[in-house]
Write an enzyme that holds these catalytic residues in place. Structure first.
Site, mmCIF file in Angstrom:
data_model
loop_
_atom_site.group_PDB
_atom_site.id
_atom_site.type_symbol
_atom_site.label_atom_id
_atom_site.label_comp_id
_atom_site.label_asym_id
_atom_site.label_seq_id
_atom_site.Cartn_x
_atom_site.Cartn_y
_atom_site.Cartn_z
ATOM 1 N N GLY A 61 1.143 -0.965 0.178
ATOM 2 C CA GLY A 61 0.423 -0.379 -0.286
ATOM 3 C C GLY A 61 0.872 1.460 -0.435
ATOM 4 O O GLY A 61 2.370 1.183 0.434
ATOM 5 N N CYS A 88 5.105 -6.589 1.771
ATOM 6 C CA CYS A 88 5.831 -4.370 0.770
ATOM 7 C C CYS A 88 4.744 -3.799 2.458
ATOM 8 O O CYS A 88 5.238 -4.191 3.810
ATOM 9 C CB CYS A 88 5.459 -3.865 -0.122
ATOM 10 S SG CYS A 88 6.374 -2.655 -0.763
ATOM 11 N N TYR A 89 4.465 -2.871 2.551
ATOM 12 C CA TYR A 89 3.602 -2.388 3.450
ATOM 13 C C TYR A 89 2.969 -3.768 4.783
ATOM 14 O O TYR A 89 3.169 -3.482 5.069
ATOM 15 C CB TYR A 89 2.501 -1.636 2.912
ATOM 16 C CG TYR A 89 1.808 -0.615 4.240
ATOM 17 C CD1 TYR A 89 2.002 0.123 4.815
ATOM 18 C CD2 TYR A 89 0.104 -1.832 3.840
ATOM 19 C CE1 TYR A 89 1.264 1.073 5.587
ATOM 20 C CE2 TYR A 89 -0.346 -1.141 5.785
ATOM 21 C CZ TYR A 89 0.065 0.527 5.912
ATOM 22 O OH TYR A 89 -1.054 1.022 7.173
ATOM 23 N N HIS A 199 7.756 -7.886 -3.388
ATOM 24 C CA HIS A 199 6.084 -8.422 -4.829
ATOM 25 C C HIS A 199 6.383 -9.342 -5.492
ATOM 26 O O HIS A 199 6.277 -9.488 -6.686
ATOM 27 C CB HIS A 199 5.725 -7.220 -5.507
ATOM 28 C CG HIS A 199 4.761 -5.886 -4.454
ATOM 29 N ND1 HIS A 199 3.885 -5.855 -4.244
ATOM 30 C CD2 HIS A 199 5.934 -4.279 -4.179
ATOM 31 C CE1 HIS A 199 3.741 -4.583 -3.079
ATOM 32 N NE2 HIS A 199 4.677 -4.305 -3.459
ATOM 33 N N GLU A 201 3.189 -11.381 -5.900
ATOM 34 C CA GLU A 201 2.630 -11.161 -6.908
ATOM 35 C C GLU A 201 2.509 -10.881 -8.641
ATOM 36 O O GLU A 201 1.786 -11.602 -9.277
ATOM 37 C CB GLU A 201 1.477 -11.007 -5.918
ATOM 38 C CG GLU A 201 1.213 -9.971 -6.114
ATOM 39 C CD GLU A 201 2.126 -8.626 -5.098
ATOM 40 O OE1 GLU A 201 1.556 -7.324 -4.782
ATOM 41 O OE2 GLU A 201 2.924 -9.596 -4.657
ATOM 42 N N ASP A 257 -18.558 -13.892 -20.626
ATOM 43 C CA ASP A 257 -19.080 -13.622 -19.255
ATOM 44 C C ASP A 257 -20.773 -14.330 -19.385
ATOM 45 O O ASP A 257 -21.262 -15.123 -18.388
ATOM 46 C CB ASP A 257 -18.782 -12.460 -18.488
ATOM 47 C CG ASP A 257 -17.591 -12.305 -18.634
ATOM 48 O OD1 ASP A 257 -16.403 -13.037 -18.960
ATOM 49 O OD2 ASP A 257 -17.199 -10.745 -18.531
ATOM 50 N N LYS A 404 -11.553 -13.401 -14.852
ATOM 51 C CA LYS A 404 -11.896 -13.708 -16.120
ATOM 52 C C LYS A 404 -11.110 -15.600 -16.740
ATOM 53 O O LYS A 404 -12.073 -15.657 -17.610
ATOM 54 C CB LYS A 404 -11.526 -12.827 -17.066
ATOM 55 C CG LYS A 404 -11.146 -13.060 -18.732
ATOM 56 C CD LYS A 404 -12.756 -13.384 -19.341
ATOM 57 C CE LYS A 404 -13.458 -11.440 -19.463
ATOM 58 N NZ LYS A 404 -14.717 -11.363 -20.594
#
Length: 548
Positions: A61, A88-89, A199, A201, A257, A404
């Site tokens: 963040g 991180c944060y 990070h 991710e 979708d 998705k």
């Protein structure tokens, strides 16, 4: 029927631009995950009867933990005995709330690529922490000549984005890895509390997914049970419980979708479902025919087609603000469905439910409070924030918590044709948000021709499946040109093509100059109103994929 509790990892969102990616990376490992506001308490999470919480992740963040209004974490979460991964944060917050210290040190700031090195005395603790288990050394790592290869410290490329650093560890924690400029890059506690200053991710951390897998399976003890088959079974049962014996309409847009939502509803309640395709006049060329062919003849699901072009274009006349376009289209969709539901009502009873293909990213981008109070609304999706406050339908949204890629997997499992599954997304408002400025039938016709040329050439080049989305945008700009030795004053069309896996972030596609040249040549030759073509080379962020 009581639904089985699902194993879950809870991600607390502290406002990072990539918080949603954490949730998606977890889902890619077939473990269920939810993104919740940073202020969510352990008691609130434990009250969710459908969740068997196996661990927590605290996201990154923009705040500093020592700021007066910095978001915090419910202490009960950190003392729950369940594993916690701080990123991180999130790492800094965990350290600070457990008695450590964080401060801004200019010498330890890191933005961009870095390499972590596992400290020598941490190697013996692999069995305790297990976070680095099975990871491969970076390709450039070499064996030192003065010691055996098995004693060479593990070095991994990662992606950093921080100014603050932990400079005093909480009691019981130890440093597992460092970087050249930061002595505290990874920390851990034997009870399953781990902190990454980097990070994992993002794709810029090459083995980030393996690190997340280790946290899920080796630290939290999760099972890979969030499979397409499991999602289908659970979703079908939830639809049955929600709808009962009542009838339901499903809004079809022509995209994957709404098609998957319709298949799930049909699997759950069969003939209680009627699908409806509303032609707003803002659809792609041949959209209505393709929808009818697939649902009536291939999937054998009842379909009602409504021609509402005049109605929608009348409501949109003179409207230039994209948020108003979305609101108008969202409300008008509902009004059309309400009117048609009355016509379809028979002795079997009225139609009380409306199903639509709302996705998790739609929800996230349309609200600043539904999933994360630190996130800001980016734009209103016509089927989320664009819905009217008052409507007679109760909503059924079987894909509301799915990304998705998950939807596509489920579509294939349900037998949706591959051509449909891999169609590029098409926004609910349709071409209305690809005509910049006010909308007319003439402009929509120009854009329909242009969009078809773009997609035709991308398919011919064999790169359609490599792209997340591609389309043409009709801008309000006109420019001078020369055709046949004569002066023209025509429209400027922008071509947009992106690569993405989750549609939360995207990069502009590096289409070949030859392909772009063919697209441009056909556009100016075959659509006489166009005399200039540009290519959009902006990523998301800072831009969004759509122009409006």
């Amino acid at each position: 029927m009581q639904l089985e509790r699902r194993q879950a990892i809870i991600v607390l969102d502290y406002g990072s631009q990539v918080s949603r990616l954490i949730t998606r990376r977890i889902r890619e490992c077939y473990v269920y995950s939810e993104l919740v506001p940073a202020s969510t308490t352990l008691a609130e999470l434990q009250a969710k009867d459908h969740l068997d919480i196996k661990g927590f992740i605290l996201s990154g963040g923009p705040s500093s933990v020592y700021d007066e209004d910095a978001p915090s974490c419910d202490p009960a979460i950190l003392h729950s005995g369940l594993p916690v991964l701080g990123i991180c944060y999130g790492m800094q917050l965990m350290a600070q709330q457990l008695g450590g210290h964080v401060e801004l040190k200019h010498g330890t700031r890191e933005y961009g690529p870095a390499t972590i090195e596992v400290v020598a005395d941490a190697e013996q603790d692999y069995a305790t922490y297990r976070i680095f288990e099975g990871l491969k050394p970076s390709p450039e790592q070499t064996t030192h000549l003065d010691r055996p290869a098995q004693h060479t410290p593990l070095r991994l490329p990662v992606w950093m984005s921080h100014g603050d650093s932990v400079d005093r560890l909480p009691e019981g924690f130890k440093v597992l890895a460092t970087t050249e400029s930061n002595p505290v890059a990874v920390i851990a506690h034997p009870k399953g509390m781990i902190g990454f200053q980097f990070h994992p991710e993002v794709t810029h951390t090459p083995q980030g997914k393996e690190l997340i897998k280790n946290f899920l399976f080796r630290v939290c003890g999760c099972e890979a049970s969030w499979t397409p088959e499991k999602v289908i079974d659970e979703t079908v049962e939830r639809i049955r419980q929600q709808v009962g014996k009542e009838r339901i309409l499903c809004a079809l847009s022509g995209g994957v979708d709404s098609a998957v939502a319709a298949l799930l509803v049909h699997k759950a309640i069969g003939d209680q479902l009627t699908c409806m395709f509303v032609d707003t006049g803002c659809m792609r060329e041949g959209e209505g025919e393709q929808v009818a062919e697939t649902f009536r003849n291939h999937l054998h699901i009842p379909l009602v087609a409504i021609d509402a072009e005049e109605r929608f274009l009348g409501k949109l006349a003179g409207v230039t603000d994209p948020e108003r376009k979305r609101k108008i289209i969202g409300e008008e969709f509902i009004r059309v469905f309400e009117e048609e539901a009355v016509k379809l009502a028979t002795e079997q009873g009225k139609i009380s439910f409306l199903a639509q293909g709302t996705l998790y990213p739609d929800v996230i981008e349309s609200t600043s409070h539904d999933t994360a109070n630190t996130a800001k609304r980016i734009k209103t999706h016509h089927n989320v924030g664009g819905l009217p406050e008052e409507m007679v339908f109760k909503l059924v949204e079987p894909l509301r918590m799915l990304f998705k890629d998950e939807v596509r997997e489920i579509g294939l499992e349900l037998g949706l044709p591959e051509e449909w599954v891999w169609r590029h997304p098409f926004p609910g408002p349709g071409l209305a948000i690809r005509v910049i400025g006010d909308i007319t039938k003439e402009k929509l016709d120009i854009l329909r021709k242009a969009d078809k040329i773009v997609i035709d050439e991308i398919r011919r080049a064999g790169v359609y499946r490599e792209l997340g989305q591609a389309f043409a945008v009709l801008t309000p700009i006109q420019s001078v040109g020369v055709m046949g030795d004569g002066r023209t004053y025509g429209n400027l069309v922008a071509v947009r093509a992106v690569t993405t896996g989750d549609f939360m972030t995207a990069d502009w596609a590096r289409l070949s100059p030859e392909l772009l040249a063919r697209i441009s040549n056909r556009l100016v030759n075959e659509v006489h109103e166009i005399n200039r073509v540009v290519y959009d080379i902006t990523s998301k962020p800072p831009a969004t994929i759509e122009w409006e």
